[in-house]
Design a protein around this motif. Structure first.
Motif, PDB file in Angstrom:
ATOM      1  N   ILE A   1      -6.976  -1.450  -5.594  1.00  0.00           N
ATOM      2  CA  ILE A   1      -7.404  -0.253  -5.361  1.00  0.00           C
ATOM      3  C   ILE A   1      -6.430   0.897  -6.174  1.00  0.00           C
ATOM      4  CG2 ILE A   1      -8.295   1.345  -3.845  1.00  0.00           C
ATOM      5  CD1 ILE A   1      -8.957  -0.893  -2.136  1.00  0.00           C
TER       6      ILE A   1
ATOM      7  N   VAL B   1       0.801  -1.245   0.066  1.00  0.00           N
ATOM      8  CA  VAL B   1      -0.071   0.171   0.118  1.00  0.00           C
ATOM      9  C   VAL B   1       0.792   1.297  -0.062  1.00  0.00           C
ATOM     10  CG1 VAL B   1      -1.807   1.293   1.293  1.00  0.00           C
ATOM     11  CG2 VAL B   1      -1.856  -1.064   1.342  1.00  0.00           C
TER      12      VAL B   1
ATOM     13  N   HIS C   1      -2.610   5.309  -3.824  1.00  0.00           N
ATOM     14  CA  HIS C   1      -3.430   6.337  -3.851  1.00  0.00           C
ATOM     15  C   HIS C   1      -2.613   7.739  -3.941  1.00  0.00           C
ATOM     16  CE1 HIS C   1      -6.471   4.256  -1.072  1.00  0.00           C
ATOM     17  NE2 HIS C   1      -5.191   3.520  -0.793  1.00  0.00           N
TER      18      HIS C   1
ATOM     19  N   GLU D   1       0.737   5.460  -0.302  1.00  0.00           N
ATOM     20  CA  GLU D   1      -0.173   6.717  -0.337  1.00  0.00           C
ATOM     21  C   GLU D   1       0.700   7.913  -0.652  1.00  0.00           C
ATOM     22  OE1 GLU D   1      -3.338   6.882   2.735  1.00  0.00           O
ATOM     23  OE2 GLU D   1      -2.812   4.954   3.524  1.00  0.00           O
TER      24      GLU D   1
ATOM     25  N   ASP E   1      -6.596   4.891  -6.372  1.00  0.00           N
ATOM     26  CA  ASP E   1      -7.315   6.380  -6.009  1.00  0.00           C
ATOM     27  C   ASP E   1      -6.572   7.383  -6.804  1.00  0.00           C
ATOM     28  OD1 ASP E   1      -8.577   8.498  -4.953  1.00  0.00           O
ATOM     29  OD2 ASP E   1      -8.240   7.838  -2.638  1.00  0.00           O
TER      30      ASP E   1
ATOM     31  N   LYS F   1      -0.759  -3.456  -4.025  1.00  0.00           N
ATOM     32  CA  LYS F   1      -2.208  -3.794  -4.086  1.00  0.00           C
ATOM     33  C   LYS F   1      -3.096  -2.583  -4.105  1.00  0.00           C
ATOM     34  CE  LYS F   1      -1.449  -8.195  -1.638  1.00  0.00           C
ATOM     35  NZ  LYS F   1      -1.809  -9.144  -0.480  1.00  0.00           N
ATOM     36  N   GLU F   2      -2.560  -1.463  -3.377  1.00  0.00           N
ATOM     37  CA  GLU F   2      -3.319   0.006  -3.464  1.00  0.00           C
ATOM     38  C   GLU F   2      -2.408   0.883  -3.631  1.00  0.00           C
ATOM     39  OE1 GLU F   2      -5.730   0.414   0.067  1.00  0.00           O
ATOM     40  OE2 GLU F   2      -6.117  -1.713   0.313  1.00  0.00           O
TER      41      GLU F   2
END
Length: 542
Positions: free
Chosen positions: A500, A451, A476, A453, A502, A473-474
């Protein structure tokens, strides 16, 4: 015409029936049969008339009926008058209706009651208001319903079992007291952390909850304003507490918290959000504390907090948010020198600590607004690279969040990438001093990163490095103008586990569908994203 059963026609009931007069208004045929069955009565019919109640008794043979004529019987304080039934009276006798047996061979008078555990299981699937109605059905159903509350170990105001009205879930003082009377002995967890639901609760509810629940282990009172009197009630159960989460306090509750911490030798988690205290009470904290969070705690003294960090040797998670009294980087140096934390700390979250004077701090509401709306905000540069020594020794961190911290620079990112090889979640949102075209290149070394961000970075930071993080996996990346549609296509194509994305904001005024490589990226990817949140890409990528 064939004679009807029970009526006098010929000799069908001749001599076997008696007329009973002077009955009380509430005398039933069951009362008559109880008295006359020992004398051979087989059937009774009661007739209610304005002139007086009377009854007919049918016996097995005329001799049994003849013996009772003229004798004295008293029922309900009425002396009965008994005489033979003549044909005129028998003509008015209504024949009893034959009762059909719907279940031949089944004796309904000997039915088996529903077991209590079955009633308790049924009640466990109902909301609290339906359980309250179920308690009124019968004594047995009340016992079974009360037994269902023994399985409730967690009292949560957001629970699905609370009634849901036009304005959402509502929990009143009377409703909470009603539930406590049934579950207090079984409750180990109390969660009052939603202000919209707890608006009807009065401040004294905290004291009521603590007094009524002797087996309490975990409590969360974020949605309540804590007062000293309520904290004093915690002292009685402090020895059993394993986690404490408190919200705003009025007035300061420092002495009361000190007593709680002194007795809470088994405390593992402490979260304070908006609580007014200086930090002197932290001296009594359990050295084995594993989770420590301070959020907007007005009045925290840096000296007390630093002394506390020195004594904590088993921390797994540490969160520091908007602590305006930390005007230098001594707290980071203390973390770096704590050898116990070098081995135990797994989660480190620091938000909006600029290590500058309070008047230079960005407004708390402005930061929250920027995070929600994705607007760019530039943070002033703090001390030069104060975090570099920390990330050289804290090699066990798997979740690192440094948001809106001006002292986080490109050098900080490089040290993190070189030393934190086990990190799986990295959040660098709002750190606008991460600058340059190669600012994120070093993240390629984080092979276990899942992840990432990077919202609200400096506008010149590109996103071509994202496609090289194969384990993502993610991702942002809101409001980053230099992250283009090509960069997102590279993520979709090269990151097989991506779930995901974003992308709220803009990418150099180009959307993914405008980019020429989008079709190829979507067709070649092995595992497509399940969700794409708030941006030019909306919905699931098919």
């Amino acid at each position: 015409m064939e004679p009807q059963p029970g009526c006098s026609s010929g000799t069908a009931g001749e001599g076997r029936r008696l007329l009973i007069l002077r009955l009380a208004n509430y005398t039933k045929k069951e009362d008559l049969m109880k008295v006359f069955r020992p004398h051979g009565a087989e059937h009774a019919v009661v007739l209610r008339k304005p002139t007086g109640n009377q009854a007919f008794l049918t016996f097995g043979n005329p001799e049994q009926a003849k013996k009772l004529v003229g004798q004295d019987f008293v029922i309900h304080k009425r002396k009965l008058r008994i005489r033979p039934a003549d044909p005129w009276h028998e003509a008015k006798l209504i024949a009893p209706r034959p009762s059909a047996d719907p279940f031949p061979g089944l004796d309904l008078t000997d039915k088996i009651p529903l077991p209590l555990d079955c009633i308790a299981k049924i009640a466990s699937y109902l909301q609290f208001q339906d359980r309250a109605a179920l308690e009124l059905v019968s004594t047995r159903w009340r016992e079974g319903t009360l037994a269902s509350y023994s399985s409730i170990k967690r009292l949560d105001i957001t629970d699905w079992r609370w009634p849901h009205g036009w304005h959402g879930k509502t929990v009143s003082m009377s409703a909470l007291r009603w539930l406590l009377r049934r579950t207090a002995q079984h409750i180990t967890v109390i969660m009052v952390n939603d202000e919209s639901i707890s608006r009807l609760l009065q401040p004294q509810i905290l004291a009521i909850l603590v007094k009524e629940c002797p087996n309490l282990l975990h409590l969360d009172f974020t949605a309540l304003t804590v007062r000293p009197s309520a904290i004093r009630n915690l002292v009685e159960v402090a020895s059993k507490l394993e986690s404490i989460t408190l919200g705003k306090s009025q007035p300061p509750v420092e002495p009361e918290l000190a007593q709680v911490f002194e007795r809470a030798k088994g405390l593992k988690s402490l979260e304070l959000s908006g609580t007014v205290l200086g930090g002197k009470a932290f001296r009594h904290l359990n050295p084995g504390l594993s989770h420590f969070k301070l959020d907007r705690c007005i009045g925290i003294t840096a000296e007390y907090l630093i002394d506390t960090i020195k004594t904590l040797q088993n921390l797994i998670s540490l969160e520091l948010t908007l602590l305006q009294t930390l005007t230098d980087d001594t707290i980071l140096t203390t973390l770096c020198n704590n050898r116990g934390l070098q081995q135990s700390l797994k989660i480190l979250k620091i938000h909006a600590l600029t290590f500058a004077e309070a008047q230079l701090h960005p407004n708390e509401m402005d930061i929250q607004l920027h995070m929600e709306e994705g607007e760019f905000v530039e943070i002033d540069l703090g001390p030069v690279n104060p975090a570099l020594p920390i990330f050289r020794v804290m090699r066990e961190i798997v979740h690192l969040s440094l948001t809106f911290c001006g002292w986080v620079t490109v050098d900080t990112v490089r040290v993190i990438s070189a030393n934190l090889s086990r990190i799986t979640h990295l959040n660098l949102s709002g750190c606008t001093n991460i600058r340059g075209e190669a600012a994120l290149d070093s993240l390629i070394n984080l092979e276990e990163l899942e992840v990432l961000e990077i919202n609200n970075l400096y506008p010149e930071v590109p996103g071509y490095t994202l496609g090289s993080l194969k384990g993502l996996k993610e991702v942002h990346c809101r409001s980053n103008p230099l992250i283009s549609g090509e960069d997102i296509c590279r993520v979709i194509r090269n990151c097989p586990y991506i779930g995901i994305i974003d992308v709220e904001g803009y990418w150099s005024n180009r959307t993914l569908h405008d980019h020429g490589h989008s079709a190829a990226a979507l067709s070649q990817t092995a595992q497509r994203p399940r969700y794409v949140l708030k941006g030019r890409l909306i919905g699931s990528v098919e």
